[in-house]
Motif scaffolding. Structure first.
Motif, PDB file in Angstrom:
ATOM      1  N   ARG A 190       0.895  -0.790  -0.205  1.00 16.78           N
ATOM      2  CA  ARG A 190       0.269   0.030   0.438  1.00 16.78           C
ATOM      3  C   ARG A 190       0.913   0.975  -0.309  1.00 16.78           C
ATOM      4  N   PHE A 191       0.365   2.017  -1.371  1.00 15.39           N
ATOM      5  CA  PHE A 191       1.378   3.166  -0.877  1.00 15.39           C
ATOM      6  C   PHE A 191       0.449   4.511  -1.224  1.00 15.39           C
ATOM      7  N   PRO A 192      -0.257   5.830   0.295  1.00 11.54           N
ATOM      8  CA  PRO A 192      -0.504   5.995   0.049  1.00 11.54           C
ATOM      9  C   PRO A 192      -1.007   7.554  -0.158  1.00 11.54           C
ATOM     10  N   SER A 193      -0.132   7.045  -1.516  1.00 16.04           N
ATOM     11  CA  SER A 193       0.518   8.415  -2.031  1.00 16.04           C
ATOM     12  C   SER A 193       0.308   8.882  -4.104  1.00 16.04           C
TER      13      SER A 193
ATOM     14  N   GLU B  36      -5.263   1.710  -3.028  1.00 13.87           N
ATOM     15  CA  GLU B  36      -3.726   2.363  -3.004  1.00 13.87           C
ATOM     16  C   GLU B  36      -2.844   1.128  -3.114  1.00 13.87           C
ATOM     17  N   ILE B  37      -3.304  -0.566  -3.083  1.00 13.71           N
ATOM     18  CA  ILE B  37      -1.943  -1.223  -3.613  1.00 13.71           C
ATOM     19  C   ILE B  37      -1.579  -1.588  -4.343  1.00 13.71           C
TER      20      ILE B  37
ATOM     21  N   MET C  95       3.304  -4.533   4.840  1.00 10.30           N
ATOM     22  CA  MET C  95       3.424  -4.609   3.636  1.00 10.30           C
ATOM     23  C   MET C  95       2.519  -3.098   3.508  1.00 10.30           C
ATOM     24  N   SER C  96       2.631  -1.708   3.869  1.00 12.45           N
ATOM     25  CA  SER C  96       2.387  -0.689   3.683  1.00 12.45           C
ATOM     26  C   SER C  96       3.468   0.150   3.852  1.00 12.45           C
ATOM     27  N   GLN C  97       3.065   1.130   3.586  1.00 16.51           N
ATOM     28  CA  GLN C  97       4.404   2.095   2.715  1.00 16.51           C
ATOM     29  C   GLN C  97       3.474   4.078   4.012  1.00 16.51           C
ATOM     30  N   ASP C  98       3.748   4.961   4.328  1.00 14.49           N
ATOM     31  CA  ASP C  98       3.194   5.930   5.216  1.00 14.49           C
ATOM     32  C   ASP C  98       2.846   7.277   3.700  1.00 14.49           C
TER      33      ASP C  98
ATOM     34  N   ASP D 266       3.354  10.671   4.107  1.00 20.96           N
ATOM     35  CA  ASP D 266       4.406  11.782   4.272  1.00 20.96           C
ATOM     36  C   ASP D 266       5.459  11.151   3.859  1.00 20.96           C
ATOM     37  N   SER D 267       6.001   9.802   4.542  1.00 17.10           N
ATOM     38  CA  SER D 267       7.362   9.384   4.300  1.00 17.10           C
ATOM     39  C   SER D 267       7.929   9.384   2.584  1.00 17.10           C
ATOM     40  N   ILE D 268       6.491   9.142   1.973  1.00 17.76           N
ATOM     41  CA  ILE D 268       7.414   8.416   0.863  1.00 17.76           C
ATOM     42  C   ILE D 268       7.015   9.690   0.017  1.00 17.76           C
ATOM     43  N   ASP D 269       6.945  10.456   1.003  1.00 18.68           N
ATOM     44  CA  ASP D 269       6.371  12.215  -0.285  1.00 18.68           C
ATOM     45  C   ASP D 269       7.450  12.941   0.467  1.00 18.68           C
TER      46      ASP D 269
END
Lengths: 482, 209
Positions: free
Chosen positions: A42-45, A64-65, A218-221, A223-226
């Motif tokens: 999951r990439f909520p970006s 968002e996967i 199996m997820s990303q944050d 804000d971290s990704i941005d």
């Protein structure tokens, strides 16, 4: 007057061993590829999802996967550099992440401090970060400064103040890029650019690196990704750190946690490579155990997951953070902490993660006993001398001296004895009378001595002024962000 | 008395067994309060004690709570409009900046299993949202959860907001990085070291209220 900062001391690779066979590593990597392709991350970006879609990954926009085909993973990872430099204030403090050196780091980011004077536990603040940076500046085995505690006297800009406290109090590399609201991330880049001396210098010898924790499973944050994409564009190296906890956020088997954490880390690195091929990334997969009775975090499980993680990182062709840890799980400084540190120090050169250590914190990386770092540093020195520091010089056999003394004599009055008797480092926890002292008391005394006397060379005035300006702008920007 | 079977299914963590057992008791005309108190809540009291004695591990506690919750869902329509009242209301959530919910969900289920109404606000909950929920649901207790050290300051902000708003509610905190010292420092009314501990704390605070 300013103090001289001693050179940093990396461990070498002469004692290196590997735990898994190539076939076992291939099996693990195959598991990672399968998870990325079939389960997805999951990439909520929005930006991340668009990047993945542009490069052929399958994107579930609603959930968002992202599901990443194996070939895309391999192609993207092939652009990640195997070797690069984390810069210090001077070149002698640079860390060369090349698989041939292991550098010892501090741990982060705790929230409690046992106050140096009152000895009571209190919330950490920016001055604690500055204090630790100054003392770590004087400890040669500490090569990489991760602010051990948070600047809780600041709000949303706390990570920037931690970065500032590090950059202004040590000449060593600072892990200053923690997750901030994306609007504040450009200020981290500005600070790093100001200290490096320009955008080009920042790319060549970045004085700051960043760390982003994935969210198991199996997820990303978002804000971290941005943040990661912004930092990668500027040339700031970053680690993606998975912290799968066996039994709660990960399968209750080491291999299950390892392969899942690897998939999370690799997914972040793939994104960064797709956006900015060649961006420096570091692999970090720290497997822990859920305490079956309390649900708490057991960081140091006596299973060599850290060492396997290093092999997995190197199999992907990137440097590793982890694999040889002095991290202490006990809630206070005592025999358990000493044992953890001692064993951890001895494992650092054996498994060769480029950045190892985790010095300074206890209680599941929550509590800072300032003096603990003195004891852990001694454990590192001991391990270094045992495994790395021995030089073979035939003259040291001293056959002529033995012949001169002969049978039934002694060596006390020999010039050779006077020349070499000071070569040895005596146990630190003993008094001038040679009798043992309470280790914590001795460590506290040494910490206070360094804290009071060690004054690292400051940054130039114009850089300090620029950092103040950047921080003030970030603090203004953060007002009203909650 | 076949409420014993409900009781036992929770102790043995048989999630798939409990719904038909509860339905059978309802159909047989067993008083709802007996099913609830002697079956569901009584079993969770035992589960909590077993956990406290070190006999159960966290995953077993979780499945026992899920089993109880499955039974409660069958019973819930009968509770609406009945004379059975909750022990009180608890608003719970993971604080702003933190997306972890395993511990919070476990506490939520255990608290519900102890006879309280639970308003679960989810994760990444802003202080203002906690305040809004407290005004709307008038709970006796608000529970704040955090797993990240970096999100702990949000607990302090939440407590400060409640103090400024002069809302009469007990605020308790929990989560891996939190301890009693931190709870005291930020002015929380209590700290729960684990899910059964949170239930005991909530019962005590509600009794004092």
């Amino acid at each position: 007057m300013f103090s001289e900062t001693p050179d940093i001391v990396p461990f070498g690779t002469s004692s290196r061993r590997e735990l898994l066979t190539q076939t076992q590593l291939d099996t693990l990597q195959g598991g990672t590829l399968r998870l990325l392709d079939e389960v997805g991350v999951r990439f909520p970006s929005r930006r991340a999802l668009e990047l993945f879609a542009e490069h052929g990954a399958r994107v579930d926009w609603e959930e968002e996967i992202v599901r990443i085909p194996p070939d895309l993973v391999r192609d993207a990872m092939s652009t990640a550099p195997r070797s690069f430099v984390l810069g210090g204030r001077e070149e002698r403090f640079d860390l060369l992440l090349d698989g041939c050196h292991s550098y010892v780091a501090t741990d982060g980011t705790g929230v409690h401090v046992v106050d140096l004077e009152t000895r009571r536990i209190r919330a950490s603040c920016k001055e604690d970060v500055a204090m630790m940076a100054r003392v770590c500046d004087a400890l040669p085995m500490v090569s990489f400064f991760w602010p051990p505690v948070g600047a809780q006297d600041y709000g949303a800009t706390a990570p920037l103040h931690q970065c500032h406290a590090g950059l202004t109090n040590t000449l060593k590399h600072v892990r200053g890029g923690m997750t901030v609201p994306p609007r504040l991330a450009p200020y981290v880049v500005e600070m790093a650019t100001a200290v490096a001396g320009g955008a080009g210098a920042l790319r060549k010898r970045p004085p700051v690196c960043a760390n982003f924790c994935t969210i198991a499973p199996m997820s990303q944050d978002g804000d971290s990704i941005d943040n990661a994409l912004m930092y990668a564009e500027a040339g700031i190296p970053m680690s993606f750190m998975a912290m799968p906890t066996m039994g709660s956020t990960a399968p209750a088997t080491p291999l299950g946690a390892l392969v899942m954490g690897d998939a999370e880390v690799v997914s972040g690195m793939v994104l960064v490579q797709l956006a900015f091929p060649g961006a420096p990334v570091i692999h970090s997969n720290l497997v822990s155990l859920m305490h079956p009775r309390t649900g708490g975090y057991v960081a140091d499980v006596p299973i060599p997951t850290g060492w396997i993680s290093v092999q997995m990182a190197h199999a992907w062709g990137v440097p590793s953070l982890g694999g040889g840890s002095l991290s202490v799980g006990s809630p206070e400084v005592g025999w358990s902490a000493g044992l953890d540190s001692g064993i951890g120090a001895l494992t650092i050169p054996l498994y060769g993660g480029e950045i190892c250590g985790d010095l300074g914190l206890t209680g599941g990386s929550m509590i800072l006993y300032p003096e603990l770092i003195i004891l852990q540093h001694e454990a590192c020195c001991f391990a270094y001398e045992l495994l790395e520091g021995f030089e073979f010089d035939e003259a040291d056999m001293a056959l002529d001296v033995i012949a001169e003394v002969g049978p039934r004599g002694h060596f006390l009055s020999q010039k050779h004895t006077r020349k070499h008797i000071r070569d040895f480092r005596l146990p630190p926890a003993e008094g001038a009378d040679g009798l043992p002292r309470d280790p914590q008391e001795a460590a506290l005394e040494e910490f206070k001595r360094l804290h009071e006397t060690h004054r690292p060379r400051p940054l130039p005035d114009e850089v300090l002024a620029e950092l103040d300006r950047i921080l003030a702008a970030a603090d203004r920007e953060s007002e009203g962000m909650g | 008395m076949s409420v014993d079977a409900i009781f036992q299914s929770i102790l043995e963590r048989k999630r798939s067994d409990i719904a038909p057992l509860v339905q059978a008791e309802i159909d047989a005309g067993t008083e709802i309060s007996v099913i609830l108190n002697d079956g569901l809540i009584g079993a969770m009291d035992v589960v909590g004690r077993q956990f406290g004695d070190g006999l159960l591990f966290v995953p077993e506690l979780l499945v026992a709570a899920e089993t109880m919750k499955t039974g409660l869902e069958v019973l819930r329509p009968k509770l609406v409009g009945s004379e059975i009242t909750n022990r009180g209301t608890v608003v719970i959530g993971t604080v702003q900046g933190d997306l972890h919910d395993i511990g919070k969900n476990l506490v939520s289920m255990m608290v519900e299993g102890a006879g309280f109404a639970v308003v679960d606000l989810g994760v990444d909950v802003a202080p203002e949202r906690f305040l809004e929920a407290a005004r709307e649901h008038r709970p006796q207790v608000v529970g704040l959860s955090a797993l990240l050290t970096t999100s702990m300051p949000a607990m302090r902000r939440c407590i400060e907001l409640f103090e400024d708003a002069e809302i009469d509610v007990k605020i308790i905190v929990g989560g891996a990085p939190v301890n009693q010292e931190y709870a005291d420092e930020i002015g929380a009314d209590g700290y729960g070291s684990d899910a059964p501990g949170a239930v005991r704390l909530i019962k005590r605070l509600v009794t004092e209220t």
